[in-house]
Design a protein around this motif. Structure first.
Motif, mmCIF file in Angstrom:
data_model
loop_
_atom_site.group_PDB
_atom_site.id
_atom_site.type_symbol
_atom_site.label_atom_id
_atom_site.label_comp_id
_atom_site.label_asym_id
_atom_site.label_seq_id
_atom_site.Cartn_x
_atom_site.Cartn_y
_atom_site.Cartn_z
ATOM 1 N N PRO A 101 0.535 -1.310 0.362
ATOM 2 C CA PRO A 101 -0.290 -0.186 -0.373
ATOM 3 C C PRO A 101 0.669 1.568 -0.337
ATOM 4 O O PRO A 101 1.525 1.448 0.678
ATOM 5 N N GLY A 102 0.613 2.098 -0.805
ATOM 6 C CA GLY A 102 1.597 3.582 -1.022
ATOM 7 C C GLY A 102 2.217 3.507 -1.808
ATOM 8 O O GLY A 102 3.016 4.521 -2.061
ATOM 9 N N GLN A 103 2.404 2.347 -2.322
ATOM 10 C CA GLN A 103 4.036 1.927 -3.054
ATOM 11 C C GLN A 103 4.304 2.974 -4.626
ATOM 12 O O GLN A 103 5.037 3.838 -4.717
ATOM 13 N N PHE A 104 3.303 3.211 -5.291
ATOM 14 C CA PHE A 104 2.757 4.370 -6.321
ATOM 15 C C PHE A 104 2.731 6.139 -5.561
ATOM 16 O O PHE A 104 2.866 6.646 -6.139
ATOM 17 N N ASN A 105 3.032 6.318 -4.377
ATOM 18 C CA ASN A 105 3.080 7.338 -3.637
ATOM 19 C C ASN A 105 4.553 7.711 -3.290
ATOM 20 O O ASN A 105 5.048 8.818 -3.958
ATOM 21 N N THR A 106 5.299 6.480 -2.784
ATOM 22 C CA THR A 106 6.998 6.491 -2.581
ATOM 23 C C THR A 106 7.177 6.813 -3.843
ATOM 24 O O THR A 106 8.393 7.843 -3.594
ATOM 25 N N PHE A 107 7.032 5.850 -4.879
ATOM 26 C CA PHE A 107 8.048 5.900 -6.398
ATOM 27 C C PHE A 107 6.453 6.599 -6.820
ATOM 28 O O PHE A 107 5.456 5.793 -7.347
ATOM 29 N N SER A 108 6.919 7.006 -8.131
ATOM 30 C CA SER A 108 5.932 6.899 -9.063
ATOM 31 C C SER A 108 5.835 5.714 -9.647
ATOM 32 O O SER A 108 6.883 4.893 -10.061
ATOM 33 N N HIS A 109 4.724 5.465 -10.590
ATOM 34 C CA HIS A 109 4.488 4.757 -11.336
ATOM 35 C C HIS A 109 5.714 4.057 -12.811
ATOM 36 O O HIS A 109 5.097 2.809 -12.547
ATOM 37 N N MET A 110 6.012 4.685 -12.692
ATOM 38 C CA MET A 110 7.164 5.181 -14.313
ATOM 39 C C MET A 110 7.729 4.487 -13.595
ATOM 40 O O MET A 110 9.414 4.342 -14.925
ATOM 41 N N GLU A 111 8.865 4.176 -12.200
ATOM 42 C CA GLU A 111 10.202 3.811 -12.338
ATOM 43 C C GLU A 111 9.531 2.104 -12.370
ATOM 44 O O GLU A 111 10.416 1.922 -12.797
ATOM 45 N N PHE A 112 8.219 1.807 -12.312
ATOM 46 C CA PHE A 112 8.273 0.254 -12.290
ATOM 47 C C PHE A 112 7.964 0.328 -13.693
ATOM 48 O O PHE A 112 8.199 -0.813 -14.868
ATOM 49 N N ALA A 113 7.516 1.099 -14.350
ATOM 50 C CA ALA A 113 7.495 0.808 -16.152
ATOM 51 C C ALA A 113 8.174 0.811 -16.663
ATOM 52 O O ALA A 113 8.374 0.404 -17.506
ATOM 53 N N CYS A 114 8.906 1.687 -16.865
ATOM 54 C CA CYS A 114 10.458 1.492 -17.753
ATOM 55 C C CYS A 114 11.421 1.079 -16.898
ATOM 56 O O CYS A 114 12.407 0.582 -17.809
ATOM 57 N N SER A 115 11.514 0.659 -15.379
ATOM 58 C CA SER A 115 12.538 -0.344 -14.735
ATOM 59 C C SER A 115 13.939 0.132 -15.527
ATOM 60 O O SER A 115 14.141 -0.992 -15.802
ATOM 61 N N ILE A 116 14.568 1.072 -15.113
ATOM 62 C CA ILE A 116 16.277 1.566 -16.157
ATOM 63 C C ILE A 116 16.677 1.345 -14.676
ATOM 64 O O ILE A 116 16.665 1.833 -13.542
ATOM 65 N N PRO A 117 17.748 0.506 -14.982
ATOM 66 C CA PRO A 117 19.309 0.386 -13.859
ATOM 67 C C PRO A 117 19.929 1.504 -13.197
ATOM 68 O O PRO A 117 20.214 1.966 -14.249
#
Length: 234
Positions: free
Chosen positions: A18-34
């Motif tokens: 819960p709250g993962q997409f508040n702490t991190f933008s969902h783009m963090e996981f959509a793009c997942s840049i190393p």
């Protein structure tokens, strides 16, 4: 065919907590840049040394200086409080051999914990600042706080920019490219990459680099012969 991902598409993904997409933008996981993984060392208000296992960063500069740019430094963390209070920090690069040690600094992070001891790391005196650096690190950047910006103005995270005052590098790593850029060198964070077919987030992975060759060596090499696979584990 490409999948178009908008800033409004968070509803297509499922949070792992819960709250993962508040702490991190969902783009963090959509793009997942190393991005590179390292330990930030700071000093707590009570004088205890603090370590934070961190990623989300880049490094660069010009003749006016060299800078460490760290995004997603949480306002609720000891690290943020310490950097703002002391105006300094160290970035310590350790190999993936120390991954479990780094995780231990996350699970033992109360105000009274010595996180160097929790991770079985050795604190050593820095050259330019009072914050200790990690002896086991193959490279350390001693930084002075240059900028603290809340880019989203949500009061959640800051972008911290440090001016690098001094660097120390293990002499074995200065001599060997294979050490710096192999399994004993920099490690990278692949943060819960999203599967847009299911909306599920995968596990977090740790990766190391594989050196393919220099630019002249790769220039005329057929694309099919170029191996871009990373060494993955965990």
């Amino acid at each position: 065919m490409k999948r178009e991902i908008s800033m409004e598409s968070a509803e297509l993904l499922y949070e792992n907590w819960p709250g993962q997409f508040n702490t991190f933008s969902h783009m963090e996981f959509a793009c997942s840049i190393p991005q590179s993984l390292f330990l930030i060392s700071t000093l707590k208000e009570n004088g205890q040394p603090n370590l934070c296992f961190h990623s989300w960063s880049c490094f660069g500069g010009d003749e006016g200086g060299y800078f460490a740019v760290m995004q997603n430094v949480s306002h609720s963390s000891h690290t943020y409080e310490n950097i703002v209070r002391e105006n300094e920090f160290c970035i310590n690069f350790v190999s993936a051999d120390y991954y479990s040690n780094c995780i231990a600094t996350i699970t033992h992070n109360s105000a009274n914990d010595d996180e160097f001891a929790a991770g079985h790391f050795t604190a050593e005196k820095s050259a330019k600042i009072k914050t200790p650096r990690v002896r086991e690190a193959f490279m350390t950047l001693e930084c002075q706080l240059a900028c603290n910006v809340d880019l989203t103005r949500k009061g959640i995270n800051s972008m911290i920019i440090g001016r690098v005052l001094h660097a120390s590098v293990d002499e074995k790593y200065i001599e060997g490219v294979d050490l710096r850029y192999g399994k004993k060198g920099f490690m990278f964070n692949i943060h819960e990459p999203a599967d847009y077919a299911t909306g599920q987030l995968d596990d977090t992975y740790v990766a190391t680099l594989e050196v393919l060759g220099s630019y002249p060596e790769l220039k005329n090499k057929p694309f099919g012969e170029q191996n871009y696979e990373q060494n993955m584990f965990l």
